[in-house]
Design a protein around this motif. Structure first.
Motif, PDB file in Angstrom:
ATOM      1  N   TYR A 117      82.378  32.899 -27.416  1.00 36.95           N
ATOM      2  CA  TYR A 117      82.149  31.535 -26.957  1.00 36.95           C
ATOM      3  C   TYR A 117      81.363  31.614 -25.657  1.00 36.95           C
ATOM      4  CZ  TYR A 117      86.098  32.524 -23.843  1.00 36.95           C
ATOM      5  OH  TYR A 117      86.930  33.081 -22.911  1.00 36.95           O
TER       6      TYR A 117
ATOM      7  N   CYS B 114      82.720  31.006 -32.120  1.00 37.91           N
ATOM      8  CA  CYS B 114      81.941  31.346 -33.305  1.00 37.91           C
ATOM      9  C   CYS B 114      82.338  32.758 -33.701  1.00 37.91           C
ATOM     10  CB  CYS B 114      80.446  31.261 -33.008  1.00 37.91           C
ATOM     11  SG  CYS B 114      79.385  31.523 -34.462  1.00 37.91           S
TER      12      CYS B 114
ATOM     13  N   PHE C  96      77.171  24.444 -30.251  1.00 39.66           N
ATOM     14  CA  PHE C  96      78.532  24.647 -29.748  1.00 39.66           C
ATOM     15  C   PHE C  96      78.915  23.417 -28.931  1.00 39.66           C
ATOM     16  CE2 PHE C  96      77.503  28.850 -30.951  1.00 39.66           C
ATOM     17  CZ  PHE C  96      78.666  29.613 -31.012  1.00 39.66           C
TER      18      PHE C  96
ATOM     19  N   THR D  46      82.938  26.427 -24.461  1.00 42.17           N
ATOM     20  CA  THR D  46      82.587  25.850 -25.766  1.00 42.17           C
ATOM     21  C   THR D  46      83.573  26.295 -26.810  1.00 42.17           C
ATOM     22  OG1 THR D  46      81.218  27.713 -26.415  1.00 42.17           O
ATOM     23  CG2 THR D  46      80.159  26.010 -25.073  1.00 42.17           C
ATOM     24  N   GLU D  47      83.360  25.747 -28.004  1.00 42.32           N
ATOM     25  CA  GLU D  47      84.142  26.238 -29.147  1.00 42.32           C
ATOM     26  C   GLU D  47      83.713  27.655 -29.471  1.00 42.32           C
ATOM     27  OE1 GLU D  47      82.901  24.383 -32.899  1.00 42.32           O
ATOM     28  OE2 GLU D  47      81.338  23.386 -31.731  1.00 42.32           O
TER      29      GLU D  47
END
Length: 309
Positions: free
Chosen positions: A97, A113, A7, A110-111
């Protein structure tokens, strides 16, 4: 199932780059162990002194977390955890995230998922039936009938055994009741005997008390009579003693008087004789009795010419 993911805190805007893990079935849990490497523009994120929190939503948008997770290697930016069970609560596309904190200071995220959560079977739906050929069904029915008959026979045996036990228990209960009645009868008789004995004891006690009272009264009366008799006897004794003393005194006085009287008579007689003298028996002389100074007396002829008829 273990999976490794990366991430980045850069958070790419292209949705087609969003990471995904293998799909889950609704209600599936505890079988997704994730090892996540957090980077910043491809460089490992130094998590020294930091905490990392998991934040997600279910397929219907319900919040999961924030939940703090384990930092496995701080300098490498690595965390490790099991996907929370709440993520498979609803069917649909679930997302999550990570948030990065240092103390209470919010540093980064973070990005995202995602994971697809598949629908599971409706447990509340109608149960499907299995097709069975006629012969198989007949065989199954016979087996079921035989099993049911066996169960019925076993139940009948159990019922008979229970009935026998009930009869025996009833006999025991009747015997116990008989013993109880006999014991109660014995108790009643014993109570009657006790009451009779108590009555006799009371009567005997009353009679004895009456006799004792009468004896005490008689003894008191006898004691009083004896006391009165003793008092009277003492009085009589004292009176007799007084009388005897008086009689003794009177007797002594009488004896003294008699003696004095006799002595006085003798003296008088002597004096008379001395005064008048005496005439001899043949009347030929007259004499007197003379007493000298020594108290000796003798006759002295006074006249010898006396003649009498």
């Amino acid at each position: 199932m273990a999976q490794e993911l990366t991430f980045d805190t850069k958070k790419p805007e292209n949705a087609f780059r969003e990471q995904r893990i293998d799909p889950l079935r609704r209600g599936e849990r505890g079988n997704r162990e994730l090892t996540v490497s957090i980077a910043s523009k491809g460089i490992p994120y130094d998590l020294t002194g930091c905490t990392v929190r998991f934040v997600g939503t279910t397929g219907t948008g319900q919040l999961v977390g924030p939940t703090e997770i384990e930092v496995a290697n701080a300098t490498a930016g690595m965390v490790r955890h099991v996907l929370p069970a709440e993520m498979s609560t609803d069917a649909g596309l679930a997302h999550w995230y990570y948030e990065i904190y240092k103390g209470e200071n919010y540093l980064d995220t973070t990005e995202s998922c995602s994971v697809k959560v598949l629908q599971n079977a409706d447990i509340g739906g109608q149960q499907a039936t299995l097709y069975i050929p006629i012969l198989e069904q007949a065989k199954a029915d016979e087996q079921a009938r035989t099993a049911a008959e066996t169960k019925r026979a076993d139940a009948e045996t159990a019922r008979a055994t229970a009935e026998t036990a009930r009869v025996e228990a009833e006999k025991l209960r009747a015997a116990a009741e008989t013993k109880r009645v006999n014991a109660e009868t014995s108790r009643v008789e014993a109570e009657k005997s006790r009451a009779t004995a108590e009555t006799k004891r009371d009567a005997s006690f009353t009679e004895m008390s009456t006799k004792l009272s009468a004896a005490a009264a008689a003894a008191k009366a006898a004691r009083d009579d004896a006391t009165e008799s003793a008092t009277a006897a003492k009085k009589s004794k004292d009176a007799a003693a007084a009388s005897a003393l008086s009689a003794g005194k009177a007797s002594d006085s009488a004896a003294t008087v008699i003696k004095e009287t006799a002595d006085a008579a003798a003296d008088a007689r002597r004096a008379a004789e001395e005064a008048r003298g005496s005439i001899s028996a043949d009347k030929s002389m007259y004499f007197k009795r003379i007493t000298d100074k020594n108290g000796d007396t003798w006759p002295v002829i006074v006249d010898s010419t006396v003649k009498g008829d």
